[in-house]
Design an enzyme around this catalytic site. Structure first.
Site, PDB file in Angstrom:
ATOM      1  N   GLU A  11      38.600 -23.954 -11.617  1.00 46.41           N
ATOM      2  CA  GLU A  11      37.869 -22.754 -11.185  1.00 46.41           C
ATOM      3  C   GLU A  11      36.433 -22.743 -11.739  1.00 46.41           C
ATOM      4  O   GLU A  11      35.491 -22.357 -11.059  1.00 46.41           O
ATOM      5  CB  GLU A  11      38.598 -21.483 -11.637  1.00 46.41           C
ATOM      6  CG  GLU A  11      39.937 -21.245 -10.962  1.00 46.41           C
ATOM      7  CD  GLU A  11      39.831 -20.876  -9.484  1.00 46.41           C
ATOM      8  OE1 GLU A  11      38.711 -20.716  -8.964  1.00 46.41           O
ATOM      9  OE2 GLU A  11      40.892 -20.755  -8.842  1.00 46.41           O
TER      10      GLU A  11
ATOM     11  N   ARG B  73      33.249 -22.938  -9.145  1.00 40.95           N
ATOM     12  CA  ARG B  73      32.438 -21.717  -9.049  1.00 40.95           C
ATOM     13  C   ARG B  73      31.160 -21.834  -9.869  1.00 40.95           C
ATOM     14  O   ARG B  73      30.063 -21.566  -9.369  1.00 40.95           O
ATOM     15  CB  ARG B  73      33.227 -20.493  -9.538  1.00 40.95           C
ATOM     16  CG  ARG B  73      34.450 -20.210  -8.687  1.00 40.95           C
ATOM     17  CD  ARG B  73      35.160 -18.945  -9.140  1.00 40.95           C
ATOM     18  NE  ARG B  73      36.507 -18.898  -8.580  1.00 40.95           N
ATOM     19  CZ  ARG B  73      37.083 -17.817  -8.095  1.00 40.95           C
ATOM     20  NH1 ARG B  73      36.464 -16.681  -8.077  1.00 40.95           N
ATOM     21  NH2 ARG B  73      38.312 -17.850  -7.614  1.00 40.95           N
TER      22      ARG B  73
ATOM     23  N   ASP C 291      45.188 -28.455  -0.937  1.00 41.68           N
ATOM     24  CA  ASP C 291      44.086 -28.298   0.034  1.00 41.68           C
ATOM     25  C   ASP C 291      42.792 -29.073  -0.242  1.00 41.68           C
ATOM     26  O   ASP C 291      42.450 -30.043   0.451  1.00 41.68           O
ATOM     27  CB  ASP C 291      43.784 -26.794   0.244  1.00 41.68           C
ATOM     28  CG  ASP C 291      43.663 -25.976  -1.050  1.00 41.68           C
ATOM     29  OD1 ASP C 291      43.670 -26.564  -2.138  1.00 41.68           O
ATOM     30  OD2 ASP C 291      43.555 -24.735  -0.962  1.00 41.68           O
TER      31      ASP C 291
ATOM     32  N   GLU D 134      38.278 -19.061   4.147  1.00 45.12           N
ATOM     33  CA  GLU D 134      38.525 -20.346   4.815  1.00 45.12           C
ATOM     34  C   GLU D 134      38.438 -20.280   6.343  1.00 45.12           C
ATOM     35  O   GLU D 134      37.870 -21.167   6.983  1.00 45.12           O
ATOM     36  CB  GLU D 134      39.889 -20.914   4.389  1.00 45.12           C
ATOM     37  CG  GLU D 134      39.942 -21.439   2.961  1.00 45.12           C
ATOM     38  CD  GLU D 134      40.051 -20.376   1.871  1.00 45.12           C
ATOM     39  OE1 GLU D 134      40.140 -19.171   2.198  1.00 45.12           O
ATOM     40  OE2 GLU D 134      40.062 -20.743   0.686  1.00 45.12           O
TER      41      GLU D 134
HETATM   42  C1  DMJ Z   1      37.954 -20.471  -3.471  1.00 40.93           C
HETATM   43  O1  DMJ Z   1      37.818 -20.365  -4.839  1.00 40.93           O
HETATM   44  C2  DMJ Z   1      37.854 -21.909  -3.008  1.00 40.93           C
HETATM   45  O2  DMJ Z   1      37.576 -21.934  -1.643  1.00 40.93           O
HETATM   46  C3  DMJ Z   1      39.108 -22.689  -3.299  1.00 40.93           C
HETATM   47  O3  DMJ Z   1      39.041 -24.007  -2.770  1.00 40.93           O
HETATM   48  C4  DMJ Z   1      40.304 -21.989  -2.692  1.00 40.93           C
HETATM   49  N1  DMJ Z   1      40.377 -20.606  -3.030  1.00 40.93           N
HETATM   50  C5  DMJ Z   1      39.196 -19.781  -3.028  1.00 40.93           C
HETATM   51  C6  DMJ Z   1      38.946 -18.997  -1.771  1.00 40.93           C
HETATM   52  O4  DMJ Z   1      40.021 -18.632  -1.069  1.00 40.93           O
END
Ligand code: DMJ
Length: 455
Positions: A118, A122, A245, A361
């Site tokens: 995270e 971010r 993902d 997404e």
């Molecule tokens: C975000 O922090 C990023 O896109 C991550 O890859 C997946 N989850 C969240 C948004 O849904």
């Protein structure tokens, strides 16, 4: 006889009129300029709420009008995650003020255990893209300091990262990870390596990606959980949803951004297995569900808000036909209750996990598909999703996620990715293409646009 003929003629005319009206309605041109301006207005509404009730903290809780710091002390999550969006949306003065606040106040010298994934996507990603946009060296200094503090995560027997690291002591913890967390680091660490001329960042993150890939099954799939000390899979469920993902996303994007032949090969191998075992045809619709990583046997027929990034990746990988069909399915999931659920059983057409935490997404995929096809349909889709979000998630001071898309009950949280991703992708969808040079940009998984400024 004459009467019957007249009746059929009249019915035919009526039918034609109805079809023409509904066609005219759906094909009415979307006013992109107006929508881009509306996105900016809503961005400011949410940003001002954050500033009023949560400034200097990580995230806003918009119903209780207070804040949350992920680790009990601030890492300025929302300001850092939002900074490049502030610039892209044209709020230069506000962006400059926020940038100065970040460079004057943000410190990583803190005795806290942070989640590497995270913080990388971010904060490291946000600092790097904002550095590239502004040339402010202080942002790069912060990014390098953070990169150095995160590096101990890679000190596992396999080279795959531990999930948590202490920013002050470098102590690591939590060896049971997942491909998304072991494999979604190379855009950020690789870019840091290129911008600082310190290859170690590239090498460590690349090794983590390769070590994850090396442990794919004989049929080419990865599972949901892996122990980074033993290299053993602890959960063999395979899918393109959360926990896996962005591992796939980074194989493709790193192949493009760094011209990395290994990443290209790993992507090409992986997508064949994904299409063979995870793709699912139901009632003529294309979905991607779950399967056992070793046998390929179909598991849950579930897709959700997180999976909805996959049309964008398919499109970027050149498979526009599957991308379009999957996006249609995702939009069907959105329209079932007027906003998309976290998880949906596409076989039964039932919501299995009803929350909506303002995820981006499906908007990201809409933007990619509009970029590649120029089809007005994607503007219509984006317009509807944006209007639904305003309708159900707007509060008096900002925006908030939903506990349930069925009841529309609100939760009390505005994630920083609402600024970093959701509103950014809406804005880019409706803005003129010159706003951002798509061909020269790779978005990290948090929608921070990275440009290849190196050879
Ligand atoms: C975000 O922090 C990023 O896109 C991550 O890859 C997946 N989850 C969240 C948004 O849904």
């Amino acid at each position: 006889m004459k009467n019957t003929l007249t009746k059929s003629f009249v019915s035919a005319i009526l039918l034609f009129a109805v079809v023409s009206v509904s066609f005219a309605q759906t094909s009415a041109k979307v006013n992109k300029t107006q929508l881009a301006a509306q996105v900016k207005t809503e961005f400011l509404h949410a940003w001002n709420g954050y500033k009023q009730y949560a400034w200097n903290h990580d995230d806003l809780k918009p119903l209780s009008k207070t804040y949350r710091d992920w680790y009990g002390t601030t890492l300025l999550m929302t300001p850092v995650d939002s900074l490049d969006s502030l610039y892209l949306l044209g709020f230069k003065e506000e962006a400059d003020k926020t940038r100065k606040y970040i460079t004057d106040n943000l410190s990583f010298d803190k005795d806290i255990d942070v989640q590497n994934f995270e913080i990388t996507i971010r904060i490291l990603g946000g600092l790097l893209s904002s550095y590239q946009m502004t040339g402010d060296k202080k942002l790069l200094v912060l990014a390098e300091d953070l990169g150095n503090r995160l590096l101990p995560v890679f000190n596992s027997p396999t080279g795959m990262p531990y999930r948590y690291v202490n920013l002050k002591t470098g102590k690591v913890k939590d060896p049971v990870s997942n491909p998304a967390e072991t494999g979604t680091l190379l855009i950020e660490f690789g870019t840091l390596a290129k911008l600082t001329n310190k290859p170690v960042f590239y090498e460590k993150a690349k090794r983590a990606l390769v070590e994850t890939y090396k442990r794919r099954s004989a049929i080419g799939l990865v599972g949901e959980n892996i122990n980074v000390e033993t290299g053993e899979w602890t959960n063999k469920d395979s899918h393109v949803s959360g926990a896996i993902d962005s591992y796939y996303e980074y194989l493709l994007k790193c192949a493009i951004l760094f011209d990395d032949a290994d990443c290209k090969k790993m992507w090409q191998d992986s997508i064949v297995a994904i299409n063979k075992y995870l793709a699912d045809e139901v009632r003529g619709e294309l979905w991607y569900g779950h399967a056992d990583m070793n046998t390929g046997k179909r598991g849950a027929t579930k897709y959700g808000a997180l999976d909805a990034f996959f049309p964008a990746v398919l499109a970027l990988g050149g498979d526009l036909e599957r991308a379009k069909r999957l996006q249609d399915s995702g939009f069907k999931m959105w329209t079932k209750h007027g906003i998309e659920p976290e998880e949906f059983d596409y076989q039964k057409q039932e919501v299995t996990y009803p929350s909506y935490p303002l995820r981006p997404e499906i908007v990201e995929s809409t933007y990619y598909l509009y970029h590649y096809t120029g089809d007005e349909k994607y503007l219509q889709m984006g317009k509807q999703m944006f209007e639904d979000t305003v309708k159900y998630c707007k509060t008096d001071v900002a925006y908030t996620g939903l506990k349930s898309v069925v009841t529309k009950e609100k939760n009390d949280y505005m994630h920083s990715f609402f600024f970093a991703e959701t509103l950014k992708y809406y804005f880019l969808l409706f803005s003129p293409p010159k706003t951002l040079d798509f061909k020269k940009t790779i978005f990290n998984t948090e929608a921070h646009p990275i440009k290849k400024t190196w050879k």
